[in-house]
Design a protein around this motif. Structure first.
Motif, PDB file in Angstrom:
ATOM      1  N   ASP A 172       0.755  -1.136   0.102  1.00  0.00           N
ATOM      2  CA  ASP A 172       0.055   0.036  -0.211  1.00  0.00           C
ATOM      3  C   ASP A 172       0.856   1.337   0.006  1.00  0.00           C
ATOM      4  OD1 ASP A 172       0.999  -0.744   2.462  1.00  0.00           O
ATOM      5  OD2 ASP A 172      -0.882   0.268   3.735  1.00  0.00           O
ATOM      6  N   VAL A 173       2.021   1.272   0.840  1.00  0.00           N
ATOM      7  CA  VAL A 173       2.868   2.321   0.772  1.00  0.00           C
ATOM      8  C   VAL A 173       3.559   2.586  -0.559  1.00  0.00           C
ATOM      9  CG1 VAL A 173       4.930   3.576   1.857  1.00  0.00           C
ATOM     10  CG2 VAL A 173       3.189   2.269   3.195  1.00  0.00           C
ATOM     11  N   THR A 174       4.098   1.492  -1.169  1.00  0.00           N
ATOM     12  CA  THR A 174       4.421   1.548  -2.325  1.00  0.00           C
ATOM     13  C   THR A 174       3.621   2.378  -3.468  1.00  0.00           C
ATOM     14  OG1 THR A 174       5.839  -0.758  -2.161  1.00  0.00           O
ATOM     15  CG2 THR A 174       5.525   0.428  -4.401  1.00  0.00           C
ATOM     16  N   TYR A 175       2.146   1.999  -3.522  1.00  0.00           N
ATOM     17  CA  TYR A 175       1.378   2.618  -4.391  1.00  0.00           C
ATOM     18  C   TYR A 175       1.312   4.069  -4.033  1.00  0.00           C
ATOM     19  CZ  TYR A 175      -2.960   3.708  -6.410  1.00  0.00           C
ATOM     20  OH  TYR A 175      -4.149   4.373  -7.308  1.00  0.00           O
ATOM     21  N   TYR A 176       1.263   4.310  -2.428  1.00  0.00           N
ATOM     22  CA  TYR A 176       1.034   5.661  -2.281  1.00  0.00           C
ATOM     23  C   TYR A 176       2.260   6.530  -2.758  1.00  0.00           C
ATOM     24  CZ  TYR A 176      -2.356   4.021   1.318  1.00  0.00           C
ATOM     25  OH  TYR A 176      -3.300   3.335   1.973  1.00  0.00           O
ATOM     26  N   ALA A 177       3.317   6.157  -2.604  1.00  0.00           N
ATOM     27  CA  ALA A 177       4.648   6.755  -3.140  1.00  0.00           C
ATOM     28  C   ALA A 177       4.673   6.955  -4.442  1.00  0.00           C
ATOM     29  CB  ALA A 177       5.925   5.815  -2.721  1.00  0.00           C
ATOM     30  N   TYR A 178       4.378   5.821  -5.470  1.00  0.00           N
ATOM     31  CA  TYR A 178       4.360   6.079  -6.980  1.00  0.00           C
ATOM     32  C   TYR A 178       3.336   7.023  -7.464  1.00  0.00           C
ATOM     33  CZ  TYR A 178       5.466   4.171 -11.374  1.00  0.00           C
ATOM     34  OH  TYR A 178       5.899   4.113 -12.702  1.00  0.00           O
ATOM     35  N   ASN A 179       2.280   7.121  -6.664  1.00  0.00           N
ATOM     36  CA  ASN A 179       1.133   7.998  -7.116  1.00  0.00           C
ATOM     37  C   ASN A 179       1.002   9.411  -6.404  1.00  0.00           C
ATOM     38  OD1 ASN A 179      -0.789   6.449  -9.140  1.00  0.00           O
ATOM     39  ND2 ASN A 179      -0.160   4.911  -7.348  1.00  0.00           N
ATOM     40  N   GLY A 180       2.003   9.547  -5.329  1.00  0.00           N
ATOM     41  CA  GLY A 180       2.105  10.844  -4.777  1.00  0.00           C
ATOM     42  C   GLY A 180       0.857  11.339  -3.914  1.00  0.00           C
ATOM     43  N   ILE A 181       0.616  10.253  -3.423  1.00  0.00           N
ATOM     44  CA  ILE A 181      -0.595  10.356  -2.243  1.00  0.00           C
ATOM     45  C   ILE A 181      -0.204   9.948  -0.685  1.00  0.00           C
ATOM     46  CG2 ILE A 181      -2.461  10.105  -4.236  1.00  0.00           C
ATOM     47  CD1 ILE A 181      -3.152   7.206  -3.144  1.00  0.00           C
ATOM     48  N   GLU A 182      -1.245  10.256  -0.140  1.00  0.00           N
ATOM     49  CA  GLU A 182      -1.116  10.127   1.603  1.00  0.00           C
ATOM     50  C   GLU A 182       0.031  10.563   1.848  1.00  0.00           C
ATOM     51  OE1 GLU A 182      -2.952   8.828   3.907  1.00  0.00           O
ATOM     52  OE2 GLU A 182      -4.455   7.735   2.696  1.00  0.00           O
ATOM     53  N   ALA A 183       1.232  10.010   2.497  1.00  0.00           N
ATOM     54  CA  ALA A 183       2.197  10.661   3.115  1.00  0.00           C
ATOM     55  C   ALA A 183       3.028  11.136   2.108  1.00  0.00           C
ATOM     56  CB  ALA A 183       2.873   9.568   3.984  1.00  0.00           C
ATOM     57  N   PHE A 184       2.916  10.648   0.846  1.00  0.00           N
ATOM     58  CA  PHE A 184       3.702  11.467  -0.107  1.00  0.00           C
ATOM     59  C   PHE A 184       2.944  12.523  -0.958  1.00  0.00           C
ATOM     60  CE2 PHE A 184       4.816   6.844   0.710  1.00  0.00           C
ATOM     61  CZ  PHE A 184       6.088   7.291   0.732  1.00  0.00           C
ATOM     62  N   GLU A 185       2.102  13.073  -0.323  1.00  0.00           N
ATOM     63  CA  GLU A 185       1.263  14.097  -1.144  1.00  0.00           C
ATOM     64  C   GLU A 185       2.106  15.404  -1.403  1.00  0.00           C
ATOM     65  OE1 GLU A 185      -3.307  15.813  -1.186  1.00  0.00           O
ATOM     66  OE2 GLU A 185      -2.608  14.370   0.246  1.00  0.00           O
ATOM     67  N   GLU A 186       2.729  15.515  -0.106  1.00  0.00           N
ATOM     68  CA  GLU A 186       3.635  17.064  -0.141  1.00  0.00           C
ATOM     69  C   GLU A 186       4.546  17.041  -1.053  1.00  0.00           C
ATOM     70  OE1 GLU A 186       4.590  18.911   3.403  1.00  0.00           O
ATOM     71  OE2 GLU A 186       2.672  18.904   4.383  1.00  0.00           O
ATOM     72  N   LYS A 187       5.512  15.985  -0.980  1.00  0.00           N
ATOM     73  CA  LYS A 187       6.853  15.893  -1.694  1.00  0.00           C
ATOM     74  C   LYS A 187       6.494  15.503  -3.202  1.00  0.00           C
ATOM     75  CE  LYS A 187       9.755  15.447   2.255  1.00  0.00           C
ATOM     76  NZ  LYS A 187      10.908  14.542   2.897  1.00  0.00           N
ATOM     77  N   GLY A 188       5.505  14.789  -3.369  1.00  0.00           N
ATOM     78  CA  GLY A 188       5.072  14.400  -4.695  1.00  0.00           C
ATOM     79  C   GLY A 188       5.486  12.942  -4.905  1.00  0.00           C
ATOM     80  N   ALA A 189       5.067  12.537  -6.212  1.00  0.00           N
ATOM     81  CA  ALA A 189       5.273  11.141  -6.458  1.00  0.00           C
ATOM     82  C   ALA A 189       6.805  10.855  -6.541  1.00  0.00           C
ATOM     83  CB  ALA A 189       4.533  10.688  -7.876  1.00  0.00           C
ATOM     84  N   VAL A 190       6.968   9.412  -6.130  1.00  0.00           N
ATOM     85  CA  VAL A 190       8.297   8.821  -6.237  1.00  0.00           C
ATOM     86  C   VAL A 190       8.075   7.662  -7.324  1.00  0.00           C
ATOM     87  CG1 VAL A 190      10.197   7.474  -4.831  1.00  0.00           C
ATOM     88  CG2 VAL A 190       8.567   9.170  -3.707  1.00  0.00           C
ATOM     89  N   ASP A 191       8.534   8.113  -8.797  1.00  0.00           N
ATOM     90  CA  ASP A 191       8.132   7.427  -9.733  1.00  0.00           C
ATOM     91  C   ASP A 191       9.652   6.856 -10.140  1.00  0.00           C
ATOM     92  OD1 ASP A 191       9.566   9.572 -10.851  1.00  0.00           O
ATOM     93  OD2 ASP A 191       7.904   9.907 -12.203  1.00  0.00           O
ATOM     94  N   THR A 192      10.586   7.139  -9.352  1.00  0.00           N
ATOM     95  CA  THR A 192      11.847   6.521  -9.487  1.00  0.00           C
ATOM     96  C   THR A 192      12.276   4.684  -9.062  1.00  0.00           C
ATOM     97  OG1 THR A 192      12.737   7.184  -7.711  1.00  0.00           O
ATOM     98  CG2 THR A 192      12.962   8.634  -9.889  1.00  0.00           C
TER      99      THR A 192
END
Length: 348
Positions: A115-135
């Motif tokens: 679930d965290v991987t999905y949030y990171a890749y799509n830039g949501i939840e805990a990753f909303e401020e910093k943006g998506a981690v698509d690397t």
């Protein structure tokens, strides 16, 4: 001196001068006089040619959790392979921190909840401020991670609703566990404001504070059994809180990565009944730009030596090639995909 001798001497001088200017054409040698190979500029192949190991770090989780021993086992597999790697497992704050470590280049392999991987890749939840981690790219999914809710037996907690007004450990700051805790409370209409105290604790810290009666209940997202829960269940009077099956279905509808997982009574001391819980999947991620050959070889080494992982932790039994793509939330790295294709592995 005759002219013939002078001509010979001049010729010799010219030969020596040419040799000195050209470096003599002698093959390079090391300090022991042994021949060495010249290294190409830049490339990792130079390191392989010289016999130097390639250093890799595996980001795991807290030392009392499941990621840490499994990461150590995977490090041992890769170190014992013929891939020329020197791999270490590092203790971290788990999923969210591990994504950041990969994105910054501070780790090369990381354990993360799906679930965290999905949030990171799509830039949501805990990753909303910093943006998506698509690397990042997926390497494999491993086993179910169960959200275990452990309460002191004398705290008067028999259901999630009873958590209101209690002192609650919701997981390490920035961890996937904290997201799970917040979402499960939310589906029951509870926010952190409804709690007496919210503590951001590692699994071990939470177990210690339950034993010392500093907190009433703790969320622990990990495989079953996990050492922190095993320890506290053998040294303190605790119980696991069961979720209503209808609420788990509601949770899964809102957050599709959750599944229902039943914790059998024989997993922990003092448990008399099967406990219904929500679960996500543990997985491995790598940088998207990592060498396809390296990821292929590491994936092959891991799945062909799962006996080493089983020796390190019981959850190794759940890590199988057949389920290596189940719950995969992002694109699989081409190197891992190549190995799965060779073995006809498909997502469930």
């Amino acid at each position: 001196m005759n002219k013939k001798l002078i001509s010979i001497l001049l010729a010799l001088v010219m030969v020596f001068t040419l040799v000195a200017c050209s470096g003599g054409g002698e093959e390079p040698k090391d300090a022991n006089g042994q021949k060495t190979e010249e290294k190409a500029d830049g490339a990792g192949s130079a390191d392989k040619a010289s016999g130097d190991a390639e250093f890799l770090s595996i980001a795991t989780g807290g030392v009392a959790g499941t990621y840490y021993p499994l990461g150590g086992a995977i490090a041992n597999i890769l170190n014992d392979s013929d891939l020329g790697l020197q791999v270490t497992a590092q203790s971290t704050g788990a999923s969210i921190e591990n994504v950041q470590l990969i994105s910054r280049g501070d780790a090369e392999i990381a354990f993360v909840q799906n679930d965290v991987t999905y949030y990171a890749y799509n830039g949501i939840e805990a990753f909303e401020e910093k943006g998506a981690v698509d690397t990042i790219a997926g390497m494999a999914t491993l086993y179910p991670e169960v959200v275990q809710i452990i309460a002191r037996a004398d705290a008067g907690i028999n259901s999630i609703e009873d958590i209101k007004g209690k002192k609650v450990a919701v997981g390490d700051s920035g961890s996937g566990t904290e997201l799970n805790a917040r979402q499960i409370l939310e589906i029951h209409g509870i926010t952190y404001d409804d709690l007496d105290k919210v503590d951001y604790l590692s699994f071990k810290e939470a177990a210690d504070q339950i034993k010392n009666k500093q907190i009433d209940v703790a969320f622990v997202t990990a495989a079953v059994p996990t050492s922190a829960v095993t320890e506290v269940s053998t040294t303190a009077d605790v119980k696991l809180i069961s979720l209503d099956v209808a609420k788990i279905k509601e949770l899964s509808k809102q957050y599709p990565y959750y599944i229902q997982f039943d914790i059998d009574a024989d997993n922990y001391k003092g448990q008399d009944n099967t406990v219904h819980a929500a679960a996500v999947m543990a997985m491995l991620i790598v940088p998207k730009n990592m060498s396809e050959e390296l990821v292929y070889n590491m994936t092959k080494a891991i799945f062909e030596n799962t006996d080493v992982i089983i020796e390190a932790h019981a959850r190794g039994n759940d890590i199988t090639l057949e389920t290596a793509l189940n719950g995969m939330p992002i694109e699989v790295h081409p190197g891992a995909q190549k190995y799965f294709d060779e073995n006809n592995v498909k997502a469930d």
